[in-house]
Scaffold this motif. Structure first.
Motif, PDB file in Angstrom:
ATOM      1  N   PRO A  35      -2.507 -51.904 116.472  1.00 52.20           N
ATOM      2  CA  PRO A  35      -2.262 -50.619 115.814  1.00 52.20           C
ATOM      3  C   PRO A  35      -3.478 -49.693 115.892  1.00 52.20           C
ATOM      4  O   PRO A  35      -3.339 -48.477 115.845  1.00 52.20           O
ATOM      5  CB  PRO A  35      -1.959 -51.018 114.375  1.00 52.20           C
ATOM      6  CG  PRO A  35      -1.389 -52.382 114.488  1.00 52.20           C
ATOM      7  CD  PRO A  35      -2.100 -53.025 115.634  1.00 52.20           C
ATOM      8  N   LEU A  36      -4.648 -50.280 116.071  1.00 58.26           N
ATOM      9  CA  LEU A  36      -5.841 -49.453 116.202  1.00 58.26           C
ATOM     10  C   LEU A  36      -5.821 -48.610 117.470  1.00 58.26           C
ATOM     11  O   LEU A  36      -6.421 -47.542 117.522  1.00 58.26           O
ATOM     12  CB  LEU A  36      -7.105 -50.328 116.165  1.00 58.26           C
ATOM     13  CG  LEU A  36      -7.711 -50.544 114.777  1.00 58.26           C
ATOM     14  CD1 LEU A  36      -6.712 -51.150 113.824  1.00 58.26           C
ATOM     15  CD2 LEU A  36      -8.955 -51.387 114.862  1.00 58.26           C
ATOM     16  N   PHE A  37      -5.105 -49.096 118.505  1.00 55.82           N
ATOM     17  CA  PHE A  37      -4.957 -48.278 119.714  1.00 55.82           C
ATOM     18  C   PHE A  37      -4.272 -46.966 119.347  1.00 55.82           C
ATOM     19  O   PHE A  37      -4.656 -45.894 119.789  1.00 55.82           O
ATOM     20  CB  PHE A  37      -4.089 -48.976 120.777  1.00 55.82           C
ATOM     21  CG  PHE A  37      -4.674 -50.219 121.370  1.00 55.82           C
ATOM     22  CD1 PHE A  37      -6.015 -50.540 121.227  1.00 55.82           C
ATOM     23  CD2 PHE A  37      -3.857 -51.079 122.110  1.00 55.82           C
ATOM     24  CE1 PHE A  37      -6.534 -51.701 121.799  1.00 55.82           C
ATOM     25  CE2 PHE A  37      -4.368 -52.235 122.685  1.00 55.82           C
ATOM     26  CZ  PHE A  37      -5.702 -52.543 122.523  1.00 55.82           C
ATOM     27  N   LEU A  71      -4.112 -45.527 116.515  1.00 57.05           N
ATOM     28  CA  LEU A  71      -5.024 -44.729 115.706  1.00 57.05           C
ATOM     29  C   LEU A  71      -6.035 -43.997 116.599  1.00 57.05           C
ATOM     30  O   LEU A  71      -6.309 -42.814 116.405  1.00 57.05           O
ATOM     31  CB  LEU A  71      -5.742 -45.687 114.757  1.00 57.05           C
ATOM     32  CG  LEU A  71      -6.352 -45.125 113.494  1.00 57.05           C
ATOM     33  CD1 LEU A  71      -5.328 -44.331 112.718  1.00 57.05           C
ATOM     34  CD2 LEU A  71      -6.878 -46.279 112.636  1.00 57.05           C
ATOM     35  N   LYS A  72      -6.565 -44.729 117.584  1.00 59.49           N
ATOM     36  CA  LYS A  72      -7.550 -44.128 118.472  1.00 59.49           C
ATOM     37  C   LYS A  72      -6.930 -42.994 119.282  1.00 59.49           C
ATOM     38  O   LYS A  72      -7.578 -41.978 119.519  1.00 59.49           O
ATOM     39  CB  LYS A  72      -8.136 -45.174 119.427  1.00 59.49           C
ATOM     40  CG  LYS A  72      -9.092 -46.147 118.764  1.00 59.49           C
ATOM     41  CD  LYS A  72     -10.230 -45.468 118.057  1.00 59.49           C
ATOM     42  CE  LYS A  72     -11.444 -45.233 118.932  1.00 59.49           C
ATOM     43  NZ  LYS A  72     -12.578 -44.673 118.157  1.00 59.49           N
ATOM     44  N   CYS A  73      -5.685 -43.165 119.704  1.00 52.61           N
ATOM     45  CA  CYS A  73      -5.011 -42.102 120.454  1.00 52.61           C
ATOM     46  C   CYS A  73      -4.928 -40.844 119.604  1.00 52.61           C
ATOM     47  O   CYS A  73      -5.277 -39.754 120.043  1.00 52.61           O
ATOM     48  CB  CYS A  73      -3.586 -42.526 120.835  1.00 52.61           C
ATOM     49  SG  CYS A  73      -3.525 -43.799 122.067  1.00 52.61           S
ATOM     50  N   GLU A  79      -6.554 -40.100 116.893  1.00 50.57           N
ATOM     51  CA  GLU A  79      -7.868 -39.615 116.546  1.00 50.57           C
ATOM     52  C   GLU A  79      -8.480 -38.820 117.702  1.00 50.57           C
ATOM     53  O   GLU A  79      -9.126 -37.798 117.502  1.00 50.57           O
ATOM     54  CB  GLU A  79      -8.793 -40.793 116.197  1.00 50.57           C
ATOM     55  CG  GLU A  79     -10.123 -40.375 115.648  1.00 50.57           C
ATOM     56  CD  GLU A  79     -11.136 -41.513 115.662  1.00 50.57           C
ATOM     57  OE1 GLU A  79     -11.391 -42.057 114.594  1.00 50.57           O
ATOM     58  OE2 GLU A  79     -11.647 -41.852 116.742  1.00 50.57           O
ATOM     59  N   LEU A  96      -5.125 -36.385 112.269  1.00 47.91           N
ATOM     60  CA  LEU A  96      -6.129 -37.416 112.515  1.00 47.91           C
ATOM     61  C   LEU A  96      -7.150 -36.974 113.541  1.00 47.91           C
ATOM     62  O   LEU A  96      -8.268 -37.454 113.583  1.00 47.91           O
ATOM     63  CB  LEU A  96      -5.435 -38.698 112.968  1.00 47.91           C
ATOM     64  CG  LEU A  96      -4.661 -39.363 111.840  1.00 47.91           C
ATOM     65  CD1 LEU A  96      -3.758 -40.436 112.395  1.00 47.91           C
ATOM     66  CD2 LEU A  96      -5.607 -39.963 110.826  1.00 47.91           C
TER      67      LEU A  96
END
Lengths: 313, 166, 655
Positions: free
Chosen positions: B59-61, B63-65, B67, B146
């Protein structure tokens, strides 16, 4: 209660049942407490127990692991019902072994908001005065109002409350534990975003929330990693939001709601409100509650064929 | 916080939603290939990242996208029961169920993060999903939540590109 | 680091909607890219040589190929860069055909996207690290699932190459559908005459172990090392003692409809499904046996000369290891009861082609007479209806079942041969007789055997007196037609087995929307599946006639033999890897791993010198799915070829 606690701990140390006991002692301000580490029988008088034992001491179990080998492989820990849940979490995730811990369970009727007390002190008021002024309910920590574990579910020794001896276990008042979460859920998406935007904007990325969390035990938090760099180290809002989302998500299905993160946050970001929301969702979707069973599979490392998927196209 | 300006430099051009797709290589990626093989057109706003399984998608991927300035993220895997690794998509389903709830609770526009099951036989479905997701993200507008490429201290836009050229 | 970018035109497939020269030009300006060019066909030999030459000339160490889908040519280009002396895993593909030029028509948009895709690949390849393939031992044994003609042929072919085979069939005998046929088109060989010798071969060949009345229950492991659990169901007859004399079923008092004869005849509760059954050993149908129902009878036990009846026998679980698996689970017939015009399956004298086969068969329930199931009277006027279920997207199947035209023609011929006074009428939509001597055969049926072919659909069948009235249209003459028929034979389409999906999920192979198993490539890998080591043959993949089935069986065998012949197998190195320094030992990875490829390990921490628990990957068992990696909070477990860093580099390249 304090007397019996001291006796029992003294006995544990005397009989070399534990190498060390983690407990509470009075803090310098004369009201609040601070964690202490008792290694010798003659130190047991430092131990106290009152309504200001807010801290979750289970965090120290990991950090004192290396002290355990002599003279006993075990460490004793003074734990409230809520703290025991995180001990279960640590056992569940292989951070400690059950047989290496002696849980000294405390019957607890709720902890007081230390911050409030401290202000009274600064203003020159005596604690006794305050006790008269305000009823107990008003001073209770938010998390304690809906407490369901006044007596810990798991313990090796139980120190019962003198005032309740023989009486039935104190019942939790009819409090909706999710009232704050539900209030926010009722708002519009934009309102929620504005709310959190304001909250996260205050974050200074001190990571106190992480340092105090009993379940943030990773040897190197991804916030501290550079290859890849998951969290921007600059103090921009961008990194703040990401950090707060990551922190919450990494505790999903694991947070036992000790509230230490929120207590430790110098900017008073309402972190419990996020943790609680995830706890609520996981309970509803997967019928799982953290900190109850050290044998259970963590919910995000598990699945059921019939898990909800309405959100999937 | 200062509201972000247009995340992209090409401001004179009409804003086009930028969507990143994480597709499992067995089902959804093959489904997208099938859409190509069958010449089923769909909007060019999506950039696909090939992953072994939807269960690989941290899920952090996502988020990084978001962000980094993507306007939408789509994770797509095999239908339940079809996972090449038999269980990967079930873990993904749980993770993303929780993650989606979290983002929604924080007030992130739910249209920006979507999940789909697309099999290797569903070229048409893939095209349809891309169309829908692009529509929805277009309606949501540029991602200003974000992605806030503004340095709080200086107030100047962070020149990420410069940082990257090592 | 020196990256080379190679942009393919794919004829005009890519260059039609993507400005390939511009893509190459922009690529030249990307970080670390030292060379970029475009070429008409990158996968061709000159194309591959172009890459190899550029590697030498420009001293490139990492390659990006912007062309078609990696599912098509990743292997080609990995091999190509390996040939150029580079590590094959430092090559990334940008899919600018399937996911760009073929789906976007605007050249400006297409070019812009292609540039982004190349950017992503360049970013990813920049993070790629050299990887080494793994070598693992291989189990030199093949499992064949399904004992019809497909499975039989595959088992024989593998055994002929000198390898061990286990053939699992869930019915009491091998033979499958083919054993039920009377004669086969277009040569009219008797099915039993050509099949029985093969059935006997599988029973007698030393290399073949036959498990009938058995099912595959669990498949785990991976290519070269599958671990399979087979349930050998209790036959209630000791296979070692039984001589196949048949006295038991002669004396058994219970009669039930025979599945083999499509319910047209009866069998006993202890039975062999048909006289030529292999093995010729009966089985007790416990659901219908009086002893199992009421604990009485035991006649078979009393009459059995060698005392082979064993009511206490229990299911046996066999666990074996295999290097490769051939799936030959076959088909079942479309159920025509959805069609109101054919009487919703209620008319006794409306039967399927398989019923007809059993009646036409001399050893069948009618002794070779084509009769009306309702009253046993010999059928004279018979209407055949083609495309029942097939080519009907509304109520049936979207596809053509491929062999119904031929078997209908054959049955029309057999009808006439069995009864010279009979008349066949065939309703068809199109005649599809594409096969060696097929068209000639259909023509012969019409011309020599006088079968009347009517192009059109049947609108209604109803009973009148004791006849069936078939009402339909002849679209060629435009006339409404009504035929008084004794019997109607439906050419029901072929569909996947009802439990095909379960089978696919157990094996981890893919299936299409009709639940037919999907091949790895419809043209270039027609018997392979996407799961390495599992191959397909026969109608479980798509409807096939006998010649095609046998051909795919031999093809699948060759693939399986090719796989298990070497002593070692080379495995892709795209597996998980743990960084023990930051592993917290929570072992969530172990809990999510679908392959049990992660184990707990005690190691000494490099910093604290304390013993700690960490996760460890068993590389040969790991499939590289990445569930562990996405679950790991600390990012201590990563997937080679799809590492966090590589994926985030792709993200950052375009945001």
């Amino acid at each position: 209660m304090i007397k019996r606690l001291q006796e029992k701990v003294g006995k544990l140390l005397r009989e070399k049942k534990v190498a060390l006991v983690i407990g509470y002692e009075m803090a310098g301000d004369g009201i609040s407490t601070t964690p202490c580490f008792i290694e010798r029988e003659d130190e047991v008088e430092r131990l106290v127990w009152n309504e200001h034992c807010v801290y979750n001491l289970s965090r120290y179990l990991i950090e004192t692991r290396e002290l355990a080998s002599s003279p006993s492989p075990k460490i004793g820990v003074v734990a409230k019902g809520c703290d025991v849940k995180s001990i279960i979490g640590l056992i569940q995730e292989n951070q400690i072994k059950r047989d290496e811990v002696v849980i000294i369970g405390m019957e607890c009727e709720g902890q007081f908001d230390v911050e409030g007390e401290r202000q009274f002190k600064v203003e020159g008021l005596k604690l006794k005065d305050k006790d008269k002024d305000k009823d107990k309910e008003g001073k209770l920590l938010e998390k304690c109002k809906a407490c369901e574990v006044h007596i810990p579910k798991v313990y090796d020794l139980l120190i019962k409350d003198d005032r309740n001896s023989g009486a039935p276990e104190p019942q939790s008042p009819e409090v909706n534990a999710y009232a704050q979460v539900e209030e926010l859920e009722g708002k519009s998406q934009e309102e929620r975003w504005q709310y959190w935007k304001k909250e996260f904007a205050r974050c200074i990325k001190c990571y106190a929330c992480r340092q105090v969390c009993p379940l943030c035990f990773c040897p190197q938090c991804i916030a501290d990693q550079t290859l890849p760099q998951w969290i921007s180290p600059s103090p921009s809002l961008k990194g703040n939001t990401t950090w707060n989302i990551v922190r919450a998500f990494h505790l999903a299905g694991r947070c036992i709601d000790c509230g230490e993160c929120e207590r430790a946050c110098p900017m008073k970001i309402p972190l419990r409100k996020i943790n609680k929301k995830l706890g609520k969702e996981i309970k509803e979707m997967f019928d799982y509650e953290a900190g109850l069973d050290s044998e259970a599979k963590p919910p995000l490392a598990d699945f059921k064929l019939e898990d909800p998927e309405e959100f999937i196209r | 916080m200062t509201e972000s300006r247009e995340p992209n430099t090409e401001q004179q051009e009409e804003w086009q939603p930028k969507i990143i797709g994480f597709l499992c290589k067995w089902c959804s990626y093959a489904g997208a290939d099938l859409a190509g093989g069958s010449r089923i057109p769909y909007p060019a706003n999506i950039r696909i990242i090939r992953v072994p399984c939807s269960g690989r998608v941290n899920p952090l991927f996502v988020l990084k996208c978001l962000e980094n300035g993507a306007d939408g993220v789509l994770v797509s895997g095999c239908h339940p029961g079809d996972c090449h690794y038999s269980e990967g998509n079930y873990y993904a389903r749980r993770k993303f169920a929780v993650f989606k709830k979290l983002l929604e609770y924080l007030g992130v526009d739910p249209r920006r993060f979507q999940v789909s099951w697309v099999s290797a036989a569903e070229g048409e479905k893939w095209a349809e999903i891309v169309k829908t997701v692009v529509e929805e993200v277009r309606a949501a507008g540029p991602n200003k939540q974000l992605s806030a490429p503004v340095d709080k201290c200086s107030g100047a836009p962070v020149k990420r590109k410069h940082l990257k050229n090592d | 680091m020196r990256i080379g970018v190679f942009v393919c035109h794919c004829g005009t497939n890519i260059s039609g909607t993507v400005d390939v020269a511009k893509v190459a030009e922009v690529a030249r300006g990307m970080p670390r890219v030292k060379f970029a060019t475009d070429y008409r066909y990158m996968c061709s030999e000159p194309g591959q040589n172009l890459i190899k030459d550029a590697v030498k000339k420009h001293n490139l160490d990492k390659i990006v190929v912007a062309s078609c889908s990696p599912s098509l040519h990743e292997r080609t280009f990995r091999k190509c860069v390996e040939g150029a002396g580079l590590n094959p895993y430092q090559m990334e593909m940008a899919n600018i055909r399937e996911q760009c030029s073929w789906v976007h028509h605007d050249k400006k948009e297409g070019t812009k996207k292609a540039i982004d895709l190349v950017k992503m690949a360049v970013a990813k390849v920049g993070k790629d690290v050299p990887l080494k393939r793994m070598r693992i031992p291989v189990e030199k044994k093949v499992l064949v699932i399904g004992g019809g003609i497909a499975g039989i042929q595959a088992a024989i072919d593998v055994s002929m190459a000198g390898f061990k085979v286990v053939l699992v069939e869930r019915e009491p005998s091998v033979g499958g559908r083919m054993a039920r046929f009377d004669k086969t088109f277009p040569t009219l060989d008797c099915a039993a005459c050509i099949l029985t010798p093969k059935m006997v071969t599988v029973a007698q060949n030393d290399n073949i172990t036959l498990y009938t009345y058995s099912e595959v229950e669990e498949v785990s492991g991976y290519v070269g090392n599958f671990e399979v659990k087979i349930r050998k169901r209790a036959r209630s007859v000791d296979m070692d003692k039984c001589t196949g004399c048949g006295i038991c079923y002669g004396k058994c008092p219970t009669k039930v409809p025979s599945e083999f004869d499509m319910g047209l005849g009866k069998r006993k509760a202890i039975y062999v499904p048909f006289p030529q059954a292999v093995p010729n050993i009966p089985v007790i149908d416990r659901k219908n046996c009086i002893y199992f129902l009421r604990e009485k009878c035991k006649i078979c036990q009393k009459v059995c000369p060698p005392g082979a009846i064993d009511y206490e026998q229990e299911d046996e679980i066999i666990k074996e290891k295999f290097g490769a698996i051939i799936v030959a689970t076959g088909f079942t017939l479309f159920d025509h009861s959805v069609y109101g015009e054919y009487g919703y399956g209620k008319f006794k004298d409306v039967v399927t082609g398989l019923h007809f086969e059993r009646m036409a068969n001399a050893s069948g329930p009618t002794g070779g007479k084509i009769v009306r199931p309702s009253d046993g009277r010999e059928a004279k006027d018979v209407v055949f209806i083609q495309c029942v279920g097939s080519r009907d997207e509304q109520k049936g199947l979207p596809y053509c079942s491929r062999l119904c035209c031929m078997y209908t023609a054959k049955q029309a011929l057999l009808l006439k041969e069995h009864n010279s006074e009979a008349q066949a009428y065939v309703f068809y939509i199109d005649i599809r007789a594409a096969g060696k001597n097929y068209e000639e055969f259909v023509r012969r049926v019409q011309e020599e055997y006088g079968a009347v072919y009517l192009r059109g659909r049947v609108s209604r069948i109803f009973e009148k007196d004791d006849m069936l009235i078939v009402r339909g249209a002849d679209t060629l003459s435009g006339a409404q037609i009504e035929i008084k028929a004794d019997l109607v034979v439906l050419a029901s389409g072929l569909i996947a087995q009802p439990d095909a999906r379960k089978m696919a999920q157990m094996l981890g192979i893919s299936y299409d929307k009709n639940n037919l198993f999907t091949e790895a490539h419809p043209k270039l890998a027609p018997v392979e599946t996407v799961t390495a080591g599992i191959f397909l043959t026969g109608a479980c993949q798509s409807p096939k006639d006998i010649p095609d089935t046998v051909a795919t069986a031999s093809a699948a065998s060759v693939k399986a033999i090719g796989l298990i012949a070497p002593d070692e197998l080379t495995l892709e190195p795209l597996v998980a890897k743990v960084n023990p320094d930051i592993c917290s030992g929570c072992l969530a990875c172990l809990q999510v791993c679908p392959f049990s490829a992660i184990e707990k390990e005690d190691v000494k921490d490099r910093l604290t010198k304390e013993m700690k628990i960490v996760a460890k990957v068993i590389e040969s068992v790991c499939h590289g799915c990445g569930a562990c990696s996405a679950t790991c909070r600390v990012g201590a477990i990563d997937i080679a070829g799809f590492r966090d860093e590589e994926i985030l580099a792709e993200v950052e390249a375009i945001t």
